[in-house]
Every structure is written in C-alpha cells, then in structure tokens.
Design an enzyme around this catalytic site. Structure first.
Site, PDB file in Angstrom:
ATOM      1  N   HIS A   1      10.509  -2.849   7.514  1.00 22.99           N
ATOM      2  CA  HIS A   1      11.484  -2.851   6.337  1.00 22.99           C
ATOM      3  C   HIS A   1      12.061  -4.346   6.581  1.00 22.99           C
ATOM      4  O   HIS A   1      12.295  -4.881   7.565  1.00 22.99           O
ATOM      5  CB  HIS A   1      12.469  -1.677   6.489  1.00 22.99           C
ATOM      6  CG  HIS A   1      13.232  -1.625   7.582  1.00 22.99           C
ATOM      7  ND1 HIS A   1      12.980  -0.800   8.501  1.00 22.99           N
ATOM      8  CD2 HIS A   1      14.422  -2.495   8.086  1.00 22.99           C
ATOM      9  CE1 HIS A   1      14.033  -0.838   9.453  1.00 22.99           C
ATOM     10  NE2 HIS A   1      14.719  -1.883   9.138  1.00 22.99           N
TER      11      HIS A   1
HETATM   12  P1  TYD Z   1      14.119   4.348  10.632  1.00 21.69           P
HETATM   13  O1  TYD Z   1      14.779   3.353   9.825  1.00 21.69           O
HETATM   14  O2  TYD Z   1      12.906   4.645   9.923  1.00 21.69           O
HETATM   15  O3  TYD Z   1      13.783   3.457  11.884  1.00 21.69           O
HETATM   16  P2  TYD Z   1      12.646   2.453  12.249  1.00 21.69           P
HETATM   17  O4  TYD Z   1      13.058   1.299  11.034  1.00 21.69           O
HETATM   18  O5  TYD Z   1      12.958   1.814  13.605  1.00 21.69           O
HETATM   19  O6  TYD Z   1      11.380   2.787  12.115  1.00 21.69           O
HETATM   20  O7  TYD Z   1      15.198   5.424  10.993  1.00 21.69           O
HETATM   21  C1  TYD Z   1      14.821   6.630  11.719  1.00 21.69           C
HETATM   22  C2  TYD Z   1      15.753   7.987  11.349  1.00 21.69           C
HETATM   23  O8  TYD Z   1      17.078   7.424  11.764  1.00 21.69           O
HETATM   24  C3  TYD Z   1      15.765   7.792   9.788  1.00 21.69           C
HETATM   25  O9  TYD Z   1      15.913   9.239   9.482  1.00 21.69           O
HETATM   26  C4  TYD Z   1      17.213   6.917   9.492  1.00 21.69           C
HETATM   27  C5  TYD Z   1      18.118   7.445  10.987  1.00 21.69           C
HETATM   28  N1  TYD Z   1      18.950   6.325  11.229  1.00 21.69           N
HETATM   29  C6  TYD Z   1      20.431   6.806  11.158  1.00 21.69           C
HETATM   30  O10 TYD Z   1      20.707   7.932  10.766  1.00 21.69           O
HETATM   31  N2  TYD Z   1      21.268   5.875  11.637  1.00 21.69           N
HETATM   32  C7  TYD Z   1      20.835   4.724  11.707  1.00 21.69           C
HETATM   33  O11 TYD Z   1      21.685   3.774  12.303  1.00 21.69           O
HETATM   34  C8  TYD Z   1      19.466   4.215  11.717  1.00 21.69           C
HETATM   35  C9  TYD Z   1      18.852   2.771  12.149  1.00 21.69           C
HETATM   36  C10 TYD Z   1      18.546   5.135  11.384  1.00 21.69           C
END
Ligand code: TYD
Length: 152
Positions: free
Chosen positions: A67
C-alpha cells in the site's frame, strides 16, 4: 560496546531513494552498561509522532504492506532482526535491507511499500504522524500509479 557509540557510519547512496525516502543514522548513546537510543518527534524523527506500531512474529515467506498512504508520514526501524522494504514512487523501485537498529527509514506519503524476507526475530517499529485511518490507504497499485502520475 564503545565502537557503536555515536552517529552510525552510513555509506549507502542516501538521497536517491524513491519518493524522498531517506535513511537517517541515529545517535546511539552507549556506555559500559550498554546502549540506548531515543526517538524524538521533530528532532531525530522528522515529524511529530502520533502513533507507534510494531510488526513482529512474521511467519516465513510472508510479504506484507502492499500500500501507499495519501498523507501519512512514517518512519521505520528494525528494533531487532532484519527485513527488506521495497519502495516504489511510481517511477522507480528500490529494495532496502533494514538490518541496523540505529538506522531509521523515512516513508513520506505516496510511496508504495512492501515488506518481505523478515528474519524470525524481526521487530519492525513504525512511527507515524497520525492515528490509524483506513481512508488514508491506497491499496490498489493501479490506483497508486494513476495518482502518482497526476502528482508528477
Ligand atoms: P495492515 O495495514 O493490513 O498491515 P500491513 O500493511 O503491514 O500488511 O494492518 C493489519 C491490521 O491492523 C488491519 O486490520 C488494520 C490494523 N491496524 C490498526 O488497527 N492500527 C494500525 O496502526 C495499523 C498499522 C494497522
């Protein structure tokens, strides 16, 4: 321990990372007891810190991220272990191995990033300048390329 005291030497070709990302060597405070490294918003971290999250316990072969953010500024550091960060600003891509706990990678808005090759002990700490907001995410690479093209 004393050889780790002071600003880490860093010889990568910093400044040519995609999208204005930078590798910032941080000051390590060391003495006969060991090491300490502060992270301070608007001082050695180039924005006011509103949120901190960690990524750890990553299973073998997992890749995550995929992303970009519309407005969010972030900075990442491996507190332990190592991982690889792919950085893509829509024009060029670059893979950076993060394997030094005293080097901070800044991630400005509009940089597509993916993470891979986590060591089992990797603890990636990410500092951010705003609370979590799904609306700030661009999770479709085609949309990212279109928006990055408009910005250029
Ligand atoms: P995600 O953005 O999918 O992680 P990555 O980009 O590393 O693959 O985030 C995983 C989960 O955590 C998703 O359900 C969103 C949640 N999340 C939060 O609640 N707070 C945060 O600060 C972050 C970064 C993610």
């Amino acid at each position: 321990m004393s050889e780790l005291t002071g600003t880490a030497a860093w010889s990568d070709d910093n400044g040519v990372l995609p999208g204005g990302c930078r590798l910032i060597p941080l000051m390590v405070r060391g003495d006969e007891r060991g090491l300490l490294m502060p992270f301070e918003g608007e001082r050695n971290v180039p924005f006011a810190i509103a949120r901190v999250y960690t990524v750890f316990g990553t299973l073998p072969g997992v890749r995550r991220g995929f992303h970009a953010h519309r407005r969010l500024q972030q900075a990442a550091v491996v507190v332990a272990g190592a991982c690889t960060m792919l950085l893509d600003d829509g024009r060029e891509q670059r893979r950076i191995r993060l394997d030094r706990p005293e080097v901070l990678l800044t991630l400005p808005p509009m940089v597509w990033h993916e993470m891979e090759d986590f060591t089992p002990d990797c603890v990636l700490m990410v500092l951010a300048d705003a609370p979590y907001s799904e609306a700030d995410y661009i999770r479709d690479h085609g949309e990212f390329l279109r928006l990055a093209g408009e910005k250029a």
